[in-house]
Enzyme design. Structure first.
Site, PDB file in Angstrom:
ATOM      1  N   ASP A   3      61.725   4.971  23.567  1.00  0.00           N
ATOM      2  CA  ASP A   3      62.197   6.075  23.937  1.00  0.00           C
ATOM      3  C   ASP A   3      63.577   5.843  24.066  1.00  0.00           C
ATOM      4  O   ASP A   3      64.649   6.655  23.615  1.00  0.00           O
ATOM      5  CB  ASP A   3      61.234   6.439  25.194  1.00  0.00           C
ATOM      6  CG  ASP A   3      61.902   8.214  25.138  1.00  0.00           C
ATOM      7  OD1 ASP A   3      62.092   8.335  24.485  1.00  0.00           O
ATOM      8  OD2 ASP A   3      61.681   8.859  25.958  1.00  0.00           O
ATOM      9  N   ASP A  23      56.079  13.067  26.846  1.00  0.00           N
ATOM     10  CA  ASP A  23      56.673  12.923  27.918  1.00  0.00           C
ATOM     11  C   ASP A  23      55.347  12.950  29.101  1.00  0.00           C
ATOM     12  O   ASP A  23      55.382  12.774  29.771  1.00  0.00           O
ATOM     13  CB  ASP A  23      58.002  13.284  28.217  1.00  0.00           C
ATOM     14  CG  ASP A  23      59.060  13.283  27.559  1.00  0.00           C
ATOM     15  OD1 ASP A  23      58.817  11.679  27.078  1.00  0.00           O
ATOM     16  OD2 ASP A  23      59.668  13.882  26.461  1.00  0.00           O
TER      17      ASP A  23
END
Length: 536
Positions: free
Chosen positions: A349, A427
């Protein structure tokens, strides 16, 4: 005293979070009728009033037959004390403004057939212009002429909006509720499987028979993350082709996930089902109805997926179902696998958000480019330099990989184009897999207070709050896993260490793989209370 200090601190934060945007509002009226249109200005050059009541009222003069680069053909008596509407082109914004100012005009609107941009000038020109200056769409001016005729009056104002938009609260609720429900569902299914195994003779059901997919090997985790990296890079380079494949897959997967979720809810509510047979094939009426509803929802989303005004509701509904089903289906067998997977995805990420902008041509991260589509390079930054299309644009396809909630406070900006707060499915799913593991471990140790599950959910909530706080303070999007992974992993490890159960927590499931020679954490034949009504 403490309350007073807290009120002062909150007031300071609220005021500090107010920002002046470059999009503003042109309020046109003729006494009885009024309409509002999008305009773009430069707050640091020619600031506008923040409220409609405080804005000055100007008669509008149509001079779109000229670009107003000089005073030729314009009578000062006809424009003095009025707001001029002229066409864009041939000379700088500052030159048009100085000519209008010299003629006695009190404001200048520049109609444009091109993309509206924040008007700028040389530093030496800024101090010379003392009248409001803004760009508007030429088609909006033509529309106003048809509605109001020649007796138009206008007010220019730019209401500031707060960075702390209510959409953030909605996004926070969506994320924490999805994670908590997904973890609870996984734990309930695990309890049912253990109970079924005990009732069937004390042998736990294997993952191979449960319909779930278990990640139990570090090598499989590494391969899984490597495939994700490869897919993201392919999406970046072949977006225009792969986006339609992903949309089709999402429609199928989300419809299936929504069916699974609704079927579980029906079971939990104790809704019965009626079956009928056709040529030795048995069909459930409830399942057929649910399948029809879920397919219809997915098809409607697929058809109207680019309709920003309302389709985000269906996308979020399907996204929640997709995340819930993913968390219930994918199983992490022990905390070691959780640590490896979440750590690798944290690096993934951060790299694709913070590092890749140094390698891309437009300076936009690969993650943002893929998540927001090919128009990501035109994304607004802090309201400083904006671009607003002058004509309706064909909608660009976007990947259905994010939760979307419109910014409720950005009314002026919504006139210029809908703005959304977004949160990637990853997420929710990635920390959600750890929450699901914690929920299952509570079942394995027969924790009535669900201490691992509750503590991990709280850690996720705190991590999300920190993520949004950093985003608001920095003014830029954040890789949420940078905050969620440490909060959830460290919290889970501390709970296990404080309870003296780290060895069991690290080792994991009682039926990791079929050929496992490990002794199970729970003695065979142990039957925990079953949570009835869950569809597993």
């Amino acid at each position: 005293m403490a309350k007073a200090v807290m009120i002062i601190i909150l007031s300071v934060i609220f005021l500090a979070s107010k920002i002046n945007c470059q999009e503003a509002i042109l309020h046109i009226s003729n006494g009885s009728t009024s309409m509002e249109y999008c305009i773009v200005h430069n707050h640091s050059w020619t600031p506008l009033s923040e409220t409609l009541d405080a804005a000055a009222l100007y008669p509008l003069v149509n001079l779109t037959s000229t670009v107003l680069c000089d005073t030729s053909g314009v009578s000062p008596e006809a424009v003095r004390g009025k707001a001029l509407v002229v066409m864009r082109g041939d000379c700088d914004f500052s030159q048009k403004a100085l000519v209008a100012q010299g003629l006695g005009a009190t404001a200048l609107l520049i109609a444009s057939n091109k993309t509206l941009i924040t008007p700028t000038a040389n530093e030496s020109e800024y101090a010379k212009v003392h009248i409001p200056l803004a760009l508007m769409r030429y088609r909006d001016f033509l529309d106003a002429q048809q509605v109001f005729g020649e007796g138009m009056q206008g007010r220019l104002y730019a209401p500031p909006h707060s960075k702390i938009d209510p959409s953030i609260i909605v996004m926070l609720l969506i994320s924490i509720c999805t994670v908590a429900l997904g973890g609870y569902w996984s734990g309930a299914c695990e309890r049912d499987q253990l109970s079924s195994g005990a009732a069937g003779g004390g042998k736990g059901e294997s993952k191979a028979d449960s319909g779930d997919i278990s990640l139990y090997s570090p090598l499989k985790v590494v391969i899984f993350v490597a495939l994700m990296c490869g897919m993201l890079v392919l999406m970046y380079f072949f977006y225009n082709v792969l986006v339609y494949i992903i949309i089709a897959i999402f429609c199928l997967a989300s419809a299936t996930a929504l069916f699974s979720c609704l079927d579980a809810v029906m079971d939990k509510l104790g809704c019965g089902t009626v079956s009928f047979s056709i040529r030795n094939c048995t069909f459930s009426v409830r399942s057929l109805i649910l399948a029809a509803v879920c397919i219809a929802v997915a098809v409607v989303w697929g058809i109207y997926r680019n309709e920003d005004r309302w389709i985000w509701i269906l996308q979020d509904l399907l996204g929640i179902a997709f995340c819930l089903n993913f968390m219930k289906t994918i199983s992490l067998s022990n905390f070691k696998i959780c640590v490896i997977l979440l750590s690798l995805l944290l690096v993934y990420d951060v790299f694709f958000v913070f590092i890749t902008p140094f390698f891309t041509k437009n300076g936009v991260s690969i993650m943002v480019q893929v998540a927001l589509g090919p128009d990501a390079s035109g994304e607004k930054t802090q309201g400083n330099m904006v671009e607003v299309p002058a004509e309706p644009q064909a909608p660009s396809e976007k990947l259905p990989v994010v939760m979307r909630v419109p910014r409720f406070s950005a009314w002026a900006q919504n006139l210029c184009g809908m703005q959304f707060s977004i949160l990637g499915y990853g997420d929710i799913i990635v920390p959600g897999l750890l929450v699901a593991y914690c929920s299952k471990f509570d079942v394995w140790i027969n924790s009535t207070k669900k201490v691992y599950f509750v503590s991990c959910c709280i850690a996720y909530l705190v991590g999300m709050i920190v993520t949004f706080a950093v985003m608001l303070l920095s003014g830029m999007g954040q890789p949420a896993l940078l905050y969620l992974v440490p909060f959830t992993l460290i919290t889970s490890a501390l709970v296990a260490a404080c309870r003296g159960e780290m060895k069991q927590f690290w080792a994991g499931t009682t039926y990791e793989v079929l050929d496992s020679s490990r002794e199970p954490l729970l003695p065979e034949g142990r039957a925990d209370g079953s949570i009835g009504g869950e569809s597993c």
